[in-house]
Design a protein around this motif. Structure first.
Motif, PDB file in Angstrom:
ATOM      1  N   ALA A 182       0.824  -1.209   0.000  1.00  0.00           N
ATOM      2  CA  ALA A 182       0.000   0.000   0.000  1.00  0.00           C
ATOM      3  C   ALA A 182       0.858   1.259   0.000  1.00  0.00           C
ATOM      4  O   ALA A 182       0.584   2.220  -0.732  1.00  0.00           O
ATOM      5  N   VAL A 183       1.907   1.272   0.812  1.00  0.00           N
ATOM      6  CA  VAL A 183       2.766   2.454   0.892  1.00  0.00           C
ATOM      7  C   VAL A 183       3.550   2.635  -0.403  1.00  0.00           C
ATOM      8  O   VAL A 183       3.719   3.757  -0.891  1.00  0.00           O
ATOM      9  N   ALA A 184       4.019   1.536  -0.986  1.00  0.00           N
ATOM     10  CA  ALA A 184       4.733   1.636  -2.260  1.00  0.00           C
ATOM     11  C   ALA A 184       3.836   2.203  -3.352  1.00  0.00           C
ATOM     12  O   ALA A 184       4.279   2.997  -4.190  1.00  0.00           O
ATOM     13  N   ALA A 185       2.562   1.812  -3.337  1.00  0.00           N
ATOM     14  CA  ALA A 185       1.625   2.334  -4.335  1.00  0.00           C
ATOM     15  C   ALA A 185       1.331   3.811  -4.103  1.00  0.00           C
ATOM     16  O   ALA A 185       1.146   4.578  -5.052  1.00  0.00           O
ATOM     17  N   ALA A 186       1.298   4.222  -2.828  1.00  0.00           N
ATOM     18  CA  ALA A 186       0.986   5.612  -2.500  1.00  0.00           C
ATOM     19  C   ALA A 186       2.146   6.552  -2.800  1.00  0.00           C
ATOM     20  O   ALA A 186       1.937   7.735  -3.071  1.00  0.00           O
ATOM     21  N   ALA A 187       3.377   6.038  -2.719  1.00  0.00           N
ATOM     22  CA  ALA A 187       4.569   6.861  -2.961  1.00  0.00           C
ATOM     23  C   ALA A 187       5.494   6.115  -3.910  1.00  0.00           C
ATOM     24  O   ALA A 187       6.552   5.620  -3.510  1.00  0.00           O
ATOM     25  N   PRO A 188       5.117   6.019  -5.188  1.00  0.00           N
ATOM     26  CA  PRO A 188       5.846   5.149  -6.118  1.00  0.00           C
ATOM     27  C   PRO A 188       7.226   5.650  -6.523  1.00  0.00           C
ATOM     28  O   PRO A 188       8.000   4.902  -7.123  1.00  0.00           O
ATOM     29  N   GLY A 189       7.553   6.892  -6.194  1.00  0.00           N
ATOM     30  CA  GLY A 189       8.813   7.448  -6.667  1.00  0.00           C
ATOM     31  C   GLY A 189       9.998   7.261  -5.744  1.00  0.00           C
ATOM     32  O   GLY A 189      11.117   7.641  -6.099  1.00  0.00           O
ATOM     33  N   GLY A 190       9.792   6.674  -4.565  1.00  0.00           N
ATOM     34  CA  GLY A 190      10.870   6.573  -3.595  1.00  0.00           C
ATOM     35  C   GLY A 190      11.665   5.287  -3.696  1.00  0.00           C
ATOM     36  O   GLY A 190      11.335   4.365  -4.450  1.00  0.00           O
ATOM     37  N   GLU A 191      12.730   5.217  -2.890  1.00  0.00           N
ATOM     38  CA  GLU A 191      13.550   4.008  -2.853  1.00  0.00           C
ATOM     39  C   GLU A 191      12.771   2.827  -2.287  1.00  0.00           C
ATOM     40  O   GLU A 191      12.983   1.681  -2.699  1.00  0.00           O
ATOM     41  N   PHE A 192      11.872   3.100  -1.343  1.00  0.00           N
ATOM     42  CA  PHE A 192      11.102   2.005  -0.766  1.00  0.00           C
ATOM     43  C   PHE A 192      10.222   1.354  -1.828  1.00  0.00           C
ATOM     44  O   PHE A 192      10.177   0.122  -1.946  1.00  0.00           O
ATOM     45  N   ALA A 193       9.524   2.162  -2.602  1.00  0.00           N
ATOM     46  CA  ALA A 193       8.668   1.617  -3.652  1.00  0.00           C
ATOM     47  C   ALA A 193       9.491   0.832  -4.666  1.00  0.00           C
ATOM     48  O   ALA A 193       9.071  -0.238  -5.135  1.00  0.00           O
ATOM     49  N   ALA A 194      10.674   1.341  -4.997  1.00  0.00           N
ATOM     50  CA  ALA A 194      11.536   0.627  -5.937  1.00  0.00           C
ATOM     51  C   ALA A 194      11.960  -0.723  -5.366  1.00  0.00           C
ATOM     52  O   ALA A 194      12.019  -1.728  -6.093  1.00  0.00           O
ATOM     53  N   ALA A 195      12.231  -0.766  -4.062  1.00  0.00           N
ATOM     54  CA  ALA A 195      12.625  -2.027  -3.434  1.00  0.00           C
ATOM     55  C   ALA A 195      11.475  -3.021  -3.422  1.00  0.00           C
ATOM     56  O   ALA A 195      11.672  -4.224  -3.654  1.00  0.00           O
ATOM     57  N   VAL A 196      10.257  -2.541  -3.164  1.00  0.00           N
ATOM     58  CA  VAL A 196       9.091  -3.427  -3.190  1.00  0.00           C
ATOM     59  C   VAL A 196       8.885  -3.982  -4.596  1.00  0.00           C
ATOM     60  O   VAL A 196       8.619  -5.181  -4.778  1.00  0.00           O
ATOM     61  N   ARG A 197       9.019  -3.124  -5.602  1.00  0.00           N
ATOM     62  CA  ARG A 197       8.862  -3.601  -6.978  1.00  0.00           C
ATOM     63  C   ARG A 197       9.931  -4.637  -7.321  1.00  0.00           C
ATOM     64  O   ARG A 197       9.652  -5.642  -7.985  1.00  0.00           O
ATOM     65  N   ALA A 198      11.153  -4.403  -6.865  1.00  0.00           N
ATOM     66  CA  ALA A 198      12.241  -5.328  -7.182  1.00  0.00           C
ATOM     67  C   ALA A 198      12.031  -6.691  -6.528  1.00  0.00           C
ATOM     68  O   ALA A 198      12.336  -7.733  -7.122  1.00  0.00           O
TER      69      ALA A 198
END
Length: 234
Positions: free
Chosen positions: A194-210
């Motif tokens: 949920a947080v990765a979807a809400a803030a897709p531009g950060g390092e956290f979102a990139a890590a979740v996608r990876a």
């Protein structure tokens, strides 16, 4: 890094060194301990970046563990001390008190922005306290115009009513309190998605996608997380 602003509130980040097996343990077994630590590290880097970009006074990392190459320039570092979370938070405010307003944030809300932190700091010009409620019943931010560690000592942590208990302390002390938007702490795999979807531009979102989205937990009663909230595996 934004230069320290004269007269602005100081910013604190309370965090753990992102070591496998010691951070984000409730992300396992959906993620391995090493993957959970990688997500924790990404969340911490996003949080520190937001703090570094915010117009504020002194910036301090209140750390359990040792700083690493992930720490930006311009941060003082002090060790966490105390037993329970209430004591560690109280000591963080006491140790960083330089006679200026203090705003403390955890490492579990990588979606936080510099603008939101500046809003918290600005609120202390007209309020005695500022409070950021978390979706799990805890809180993601606490700011005090006149830091007072006694407001945190003895507050029951790791419960669904921790945030309400802190707000009760603030109001009982006669502090006019500004309330910020509710944010989701990253505690479970569902939270991470949920947080990765809400803030897709950060390092956290990139890590979740990876690593891939891995669901399978829900919020409820159980061990504590973040700054006072709690979760339980599904």
């Amino acid at each position: 890094m934004s230069a320290p602003a004269t007269g602005a509130a100081d910013l604190l980040v309370i965090a753990k060194e992102p070591v496998a097996g010691r951070v984000k343990t409730r992300l396992t077994p959906a993620y391995t301990p090493a993957e959970a630590a990688a997500l924790a590290g990404a969340a911490l880097r996003d949080t520190l970046a937001a703090v570094a970009a915010a117009r504020a006074g002194r910036r301090t990392l209140v750390l359990e563990g040792a700083p690493g190459p992930w720490l930006p320039e311009g941060f003082a570092v002090c060790a966490q001390r105390g037993g329970g979370l209430d004591e560690r938070l109280a000591h963080a405010f006491a140790d960083a008190d330089a006679g200026r307003p203090l705003v403390l944030v955890g490492m579990d809300t990588p979606q936080v922005t510099a603008a939101l932190l500046e809003r918290a700091c600005a609120a202390l010009a007209t309020h005695g306290a500022v409070f950021g409620p978390a979706a799990d019943g805890g809180f993601w931010l606490l700011g005090l115009r006149r830091p007072d560690a006694s407001l945190l000592r003895g507050v029951p942590m790791s419960r669904a009513d921790t945030g309400a208990a802190v707000l009760g302390r603030l109001r009982a002390a006669g502090l006019r309190t500004a309330v910020l938007p509710v944010l989701t702490d990253v505690d479970t795999p569902a939270d991470a998605a949920a947080v990765a979807a809400a803030a897709p531009g950060g390092e956290f979102a990139a890590a979740v996608r990876a690593l891939g989205t891995r669901l399978g937990t829900r919020r409820g009663v159980g061990p504590g997380a973040g700054l006072g909230g709690r979760t339980v595996p599904a």
